[in-house]
Design a protein around this motif. Sequence first.
Motif, PDB file in Angstrom:
ATOM      1  N   TYR A   1      -8.674  13.119  13.516  1.00  0.00           N
ATOM      2  CA  TYR A   1      -9.207  11.800  13.160  1.00  0.00           C
ATOM      3  C   TYR A   1      -9.439  11.773  11.656  1.00  0.00           C
ATOM      4  CZ  TYR A   1     -12.461   7.840  12.967  1.00  0.00           C
ATOM      5  OH  TYR A   1     -13.065   6.650  12.671  1.00  0.00           O
ATOM      6  N   HIS A   2      -8.825  10.819  10.974  1.00  0.00           N
ATOM      7  CA  HIS A   2      -8.952  10.758   9.509  1.00  0.00           C
ATOM      8  C   HIS A   2     -10.247  10.043   9.135  1.00  0.00           C
ATOM      9  CE1 HIS A   2      -7.629  10.571   5.317  1.00  0.00           C
ATOM     10  NE2 HIS A   2      -8.252   9.400   5.322  1.00  0.00           N
ATOM     11  N   ALA A   3     -11.182  10.795   8.556  1.00  0.00           N
ATOM     12  CA  ALA A   3     -12.485  10.202   8.234  1.00  0.00           C
ATOM     13  C   ALA A   3     -12.920  10.452   6.802  1.00  0.00           C
ATOM     14  CB  ALA A   3     -13.559  10.765   9.176  1.00  0.00           C
ATOM     15  N   GLU A   4     -12.193  11.296   6.068  1.00  0.00           N
ATOM     16  CA  GLU A   4     -12.677  11.727   4.763  1.00  0.00           C
ATOM     17  C   GLU A   4     -11.562  11.668   3.730  1.00  0.00           C
ATOM     18  OE1 GLU A   4     -14.681  12.005   2.140  1.00  0.00           O
ATOM     19  OE2 GLU A   4     -16.095  12.817   3.605  1.00  0.00           O
ATOM     20  N   THR A   5     -11.905  11.214   2.532  1.00  0.00           N
ATOM     21  CA  THR A   5     -10.901  11.011   1.488  1.00  0.00           C
ATOM     22  C   THR A   5     -10.352  12.310   0.912  1.00  0.00           C
ATOM     23  OG1 THR A   5     -12.710  10.813  -0.115  1.00  0.00           O
ATOM     24  CG2 THR A   5     -11.783   8.763   0.780  1.00  0.00           C
TER      25      THR A   5
ATOM     26  N   ASN B   1       0.380  16.790   6.755  1.00  0.00           N
ATOM     27  CA  ASN B   1       1.398  16.031   7.467  1.00  0.00           C
ATOM     28  C   ASN B   1       1.430  14.551   7.109  1.00  0.00           C
ATOM     29  OD1 ASN B   1       2.388  18.114   9.585  1.00  0.00           O
ATOM     30  ND2 ASN B   1       0.168  18.281   9.601  1.00  0.00           N
ATOM     31  N   ARG B   2       0.385  14.011   6.537  1.00  0.00           N
ATOM     32  CA  ARG B   2       0.373  12.589   6.254  1.00  0.00           C
ATOM     33  C   ARG B   2      -0.346  12.263   4.944  1.00  0.00           C
ATOM     34  NH1 ARG B   2       3.355  10.332   8.973  1.00  0.00           N
ATOM     35  NH2 ARG B   2       2.367  10.413  10.998  1.00  0.00           N
ATOM     36  N   PHE B   3      -1.454  12.920   4.701  1.00  0.00           N
ATOM     37  CA  PHE B   3      -2.380  12.427   3.678  1.00  0.00           C
ATOM     38  C   PHE B   3      -2.302  13.201   2.368  1.00  0.00           C
ATOM     39  CE2 PHE B   3      -6.737  12.116   1.875  1.00  0.00           C
ATOM     40  CZ  PHE B   3      -6.764  10.747   1.697  1.00  0.00           C
ATOM     41  N   ASP B   4      -2.091  14.494   2.431  1.00  0.00           N
ATOM     42  CA  ASP B   4      -2.237  15.360   1.267  1.00  0.00           C
ATOM     43  C   ASP B   4      -0.895  16.049   0.991  1.00  0.00           C
ATOM     44  OD1 ASP B   4      -3.456  16.640  -0.823  1.00  0.00           O
ATOM     45  OD2 ASP B   4      -4.357  18.212   0.399  1.00  0.00           O
TER      46      ASP B   4
ATOM     47  N   ALA C   1       0.859  -1.185   0.000  1.00  0.00           N
ATOM     48  CA  ALA C   1       0.000   0.000   0.000  1.00  0.00           C
ATOM     49  C   ALA C   1       0.897   1.238   0.000  1.00  0.00           C
ATOM     50  CB  ALA C   1      -0.912  -0.011   1.223  1.00  0.00           C
ATOM     51  N   ASN C   2       0.735   2.085  -1.005  1.00  0.00           N
ATOM     52  CA  ASN C   2       1.653   3.215  -1.121  1.00  0.00           C
ATOM     53  C   ASN C   2       0.965   4.470  -1.639  1.00  0.00           C
ATOM     54  OD1 ASN C   2       4.531   3.637  -0.596  1.00  0.00           O
ATOM     55  ND2 ASN C   2       4.579   4.387  -2.698  1.00  0.00           N
ATOM     56  N   ASP C   3      -0.282   4.669  -1.217  1.00  0.00           N
ATOM     57  CA  ASP C   3      -0.974   5.911  -1.553  1.00  0.00           C
ATOM     58  C   ASP C   3      -1.888   6.288  -0.396  1.00  0.00           C
ATOM     59  OD1 ASP C   3      -2.912   3.995  -1.765  1.00  0.00           O
ATOM     60  OD2 ASP C   3      -3.422   4.380  -3.850  1.00  0.00           O
ATOM     61  N   GLY C   4      -2.513   7.457  -0.502  1.00  0.00           N
ATOM     62  CA  GLY C   4      -3.367   7.909   0.586  1.00  0.00           C
ATOM     63  C   GLY C   4      -2.574   8.052   1.873  1.00  0.00           C
ATOM     64  N   ASN C   5      -3.004   7.335   2.896  1.00  0.00           N
ATOM     65  CA  ASN C   5      -2.316   7.376   4.195  1.00  0.00           C
ATOM     66  C   ASN C   5      -1.091   6.472   4.262  1.00  0.00           C
ATOM     67  OD1 ASN C   5      -3.968   9.058   6.147  1.00  0.00           O
ATOM     68  ND2 ASN C   5      -5.557   7.756   5.274  1.00  0.00           N
ATOM     69  N   TYR C   6      -0.866   5.672   3.232  1.00  0.00           N
ATOM     70  CA  TYR C   6       0.120   4.593   3.342  1.00  0.00           C
ATOM     71  C   TYR C   6       1.382   4.882   2.543  1.00  0.00           C
ATOM     72  CZ  TYR C   6      -3.926   2.293   5.308  1.00  0.00           C
ATOM     73  OH  TYR C   6      -5.001   1.994   6.087  1.00  0.00           O
ATOM     74  N   ARG C   7       2.527   4.559   3.167  1.00  0.00           N
ATOM     75  CA  ARG C   7       3.836   4.739   2.544  1.00  0.00           C
ATOM     76  C   ARG C   7       4.684   3.484   2.786  1.00  0.00           C
ATOM     77  NH1 ARG C   7       1.150   8.076   1.028  1.00  0.00           N
ATOM     78  NH2 ARG C   7       1.308  10.349   1.041  1.00  0.00           N
ATOM     79  N   GLU C   8       4.123   2.306   2.485  1.00  0.00           N
ATOM     80  CA  GLU C   8       4.831   1.069   2.816  1.00  0.00           C
ATOM     81  C   GLU C   8       6.140   0.922   2.052  1.00  0.00           C
ATOM     82  OE1 GLU C   8       2.371  -2.384   2.563  1.00  0.00           O
ATOM     83  OE2 GLU C   8       1.094  -1.786   4.235  1.00  0.00           O
ATOM     84  N   LEU C   9       6.228   1.486   0.845  1.00  0.00           N
ATOM     85  CA  LEU C   9       7.476   1.386   0.084  1.00  0.00           C
ATOM     86  C   LEU C   9       8.608   2.183   0.725  1.00  0.00           C
ATOM     87  CD1 LEU C   9       6.300   1.487  -3.647  1.00  0.00           C
ATOM     88  CD2 LEU C   9       7.532  -0.355  -2.513  1.00  0.00           C
TER      89      LEU C   9
ATOM     90  N   SER D   1      -4.590 -10.676   6.600  1.00  0.00           N
ATOM     91  CA  SER D   1      -4.271  -9.905   7.792  1.00  0.00           C
ATOM     92  C   SER D   1      -4.095  -8.457   7.378  1.00  0.00           C
ATOM     93  CB  SER D   1      -2.990 -10.439   8.426  1.00  0.00           C
ATOM     94  OG  SER D   1      -3.136 -11.814   8.705  1.00  0.00           O
ATOM     95  N   SER D   2      -4.871  -7.573   7.986  1.00  0.00           N
ATOM     96  CA  SER D   2      -4.979  -6.221   7.457  1.00  0.00           C
ATOM     97  C   SER D   2      -4.711  -5.172   8.520  1.00  0.00           C
ATOM     98  CB  SER D   2      -6.387  -6.027   6.870  1.00  0.00           C
ATOM     99  OG  SER D   2      -6.492  -4.806   6.200  1.00  0.00           O
ATOM    100  N   GLY D   3      -4.298  -3.987   8.041  1.00  0.00           N
ATOM    101  CA  GLY D   3      -4.252  -2.774   8.843  1.00  0.00           C
ATOM    102  C   GLY D   3      -5.068  -1.729   8.122  1.00  0.00           C
ATOM    103  N   SER D   4      -6.365  -1.918   8.079  1.00  0.00           N
ATOM    104  CA  SER D   4      -7.256  -1.089   7.266  1.00  0.00           C
ATOM    105  C   SER D   4      -7.974  -0.076   8.145  1.00  0.00           C
ATOM    106  CB  SER D   4      -8.279  -1.969   6.542  1.00  0.00           C
ATOM    107  OG  SER D   4      -9.064  -1.205   5.656  1.00  0.00           O
ATOM    108  N   HIS D   5      -7.835   1.202   7.796  1.00  0.00           N
ATOM    109  CA  HIS D   5      -8.371   2.271   8.628  1.00  0.00           C
ATOM    110  C   HIS D   5      -9.818   2.596   8.256  1.00  0.00           C
ATOM    111  CE1 HIS D   5      -7.215   4.435   4.998  1.00  0.00           C
ATOM    112  NE2 HIS D   5      -8.024   5.404   5.372  1.00  0.00           N
ATOM    113  N   HIS D   6     -10.469   3.296   9.154  1.00  0.00           N
ATOM    114  CA  HIS D   6     -11.838   3.719   8.916  1.00  0.00           C
ATOM    115  C   HIS D   6     -11.887   5.014   8.117  1.00  0.00           C
ATOM    116  CE1 HIS D   6     -15.435   6.179  10.287  1.00  0.00           C
ATOM    117  NE2 HIS D   6     -15.958   5.189   9.580  1.00  0.00           N
ATOM    118  N   GLU D   7     -12.742   5.047   7.146  1.00  0.00           N
ATOM    119  CA  GLU D   7     -13.180   6.267   6.486  1.00  0.00           C
ATOM    120  C   GLU D   7     -14.683   6.169   6.330  1.00  0.00           C
ATOM    121  OE1 GLU D   7      -9.448   7.628   3.579  1.00  0.00           O
ATOM    122  OE2 GLU D   7     -11.217   6.656   2.731  1.00  0.00           O
TER     123      GLU D   7
END
Length: 701
Positions: free
Chosen positions: A661-665, A671-674, A118-126, A199-205
């Motif tokens: 709290y991150h709730a909206e796309t 700092n993290r998402f945009d 996962a390497n977009d939105g909130n995720y930077r796994e790479l 096995s997931s680390g999936s956040h709420h939106e």
Amino acid sequence: MGHLMILATCSLNQWALDFEGNLKRILESINIAKQKGATLRVGPELEITGYGCFDHFLEGDTYLHSWEVLGKILQSEETRGILLDIGMPIAHKNVKYNCRIIILDGKVLLIRPKMFLANDGNYRELRYFSPWSPSQHVEEYYLPRIIRDITGQTTVPIGDAVIATIDTCVGVELCEELFTPNSPHISMGLDGVEIFTNSSGSHHELRKLHRRIDLIKEATLKNGGIYLYANQQGCDGDRLYYDGCALITVNGQIVAQGSQFSLKDVEVITATIDIEDVRSHRGQSSREMQAVNIRPYLRIEAQIALSSLEISMTPGFRPSKPIKEKYHTPEQEIALGPACWLWDYLRRSKTTGYFLPLSGGIDSCASAVIVYSMCRLVIQAATNDDVQVIEDSRRITGEGKDSDYIPKDPKEFANRIFHTCYMGTQNSSKETRERAKHLANSLGSYHIDFNMDNVVTSIYTLFNFVTNKTPRFRVNGGSDVENLALQNIQARLRMVLAYLFAQLLPWVRNKNGSLLVLGSSNVDECLRGYLTKYDCSSADINPIGAISKLDLRKFIAYAKNEFDISVLDEFLNATPTAELEPITNNYVQSDEVDMGMTYEELSIFGRLRKNERCGPFSMFSKLIHEWGAELRPTEIASKVKRFFFYYSINRHKMTTLTPSYHAETYSPDDNRFDLRPFLYNTAWSWQFKKLDSLAKDFEKK
């Protein structure tokens, strides 16, 4: 006859780098799974470390402590007699991987690295990990000495392989891999894998769960199979709330579903499965035509049968029946998600409560109601004898571990941990002051009310003393620059006072500790930059910072009836206003007038900018078809240009935005998402010229 099996998956409230707590919760989930008769247990992604370690995944200590924790799991008697799927990071040949460790009876059977990150939105796994490649490639992994001493093994397989038990075959699919077009479960299923773990680390939106469930159901609908989905649940130490909702599906139908929002640290769900149902579902000749041509996976043998002759022979013991999936409305999601996040943040920060400036407007009202919702959830959990919640409640309220205090009423509990304040000036109205007071009374918060004009005046006086100039509001003949500066003075002083009272109110009440300051700026105002930098929107955390004004209004309407708070009607009917300018007979400050756009328009601009990846030209091109029946092309162009101008001149404010709290796309959280610049050429000269030219062409037509 022995074709029935009990399988378990779980949601764990893990915390980044809390190795001791994470181990405790993992072992508890394994113990619960075994008590329920399960022979396979699946846990969430990176459960040993917690998912949100971020740059700590670049540190050697994180990998060392992960192996130490895995060693404890391998040595534990609780882990015997059950196949375990455990998540942790692994370094192989000096390359870091996000992995699943499959273990049985104190032995490591397989290390399965994640292949699609996962390497977009909130995720930077790479940033932290490398994807395993190619598919179905397997190597030997040399175990560290601390594990060799426990298992007696020197090497184990690492790679894209599957587990062959005595009676079935199990394959791993890791979080993001489910969301890819050619997911691993397709080829694994065609090669005879009957059970898939995810096995997931999936956040709420808001409004996101439908997509996740649809994909999980689809994974076994055409190809058949059993799908076990595990997820993190809770605040991992950052802006995200992982919303649990563990699932078990069979042949495209849900047979077990966990809670999406819960204060539980450990939740295990199980289902009784008839493995023959999978084999029957796969009886189509067209599927078999594809299956015979599939490249086979390496099978790692596991000396365990997941099915049980005993339960298969037990009269009345039957497979779990399909159930209808459960969803929350967006209003319920707002009531529950941020509330659970606030509880985790409060108990883990070791503070004694929250402080919130109440303005009498709908935004601070929404933050307050979410805190009240948190109190309701605490009461519900305590009523259900949740030991951890009761223990945390006693510590937060100052009662101590030896106390017999159990929270039973949300208003009583709120009065202990929730503090609100109305900070009025000569520009404040009687109506907003009364609304704030009535809301505080309805929620039970410890409320204070004062005027801060003398503090504001002292700043004016100092400025006059230094410069020999006295700024004036616009209604009194002042310039726009003077008018804005005078508004900002009030807003920033409120931030200073908020922190003063947050630190000292517990002392005033003869209690220990300090309070966390809550913010209350919504996602649309952040996007537009309609807030003062370092004003009372600057806080420790913000439960509504990624929720739109439109959704907040719907939430307040829902809460009015659900929580029986009649005063919320007054907030719904009030005109949004900052009350930073003097009120006159012919002028009352209005947010939408100040912004030059409506909240509904802001929501549309936000989604097009972020979700649809639109610049000014492409945004206009889309809106001309949406708004063209009501507005002239040049009017639409003017709105688009106004939005991008104010968005760009205020982008710098997002660099200091309160963690929300991150709730909206379409959250503009820099700092993290945009990830966008904060210094723009705000003229947008090339873009606006192209936009104006297109608008004129439309006008001619």
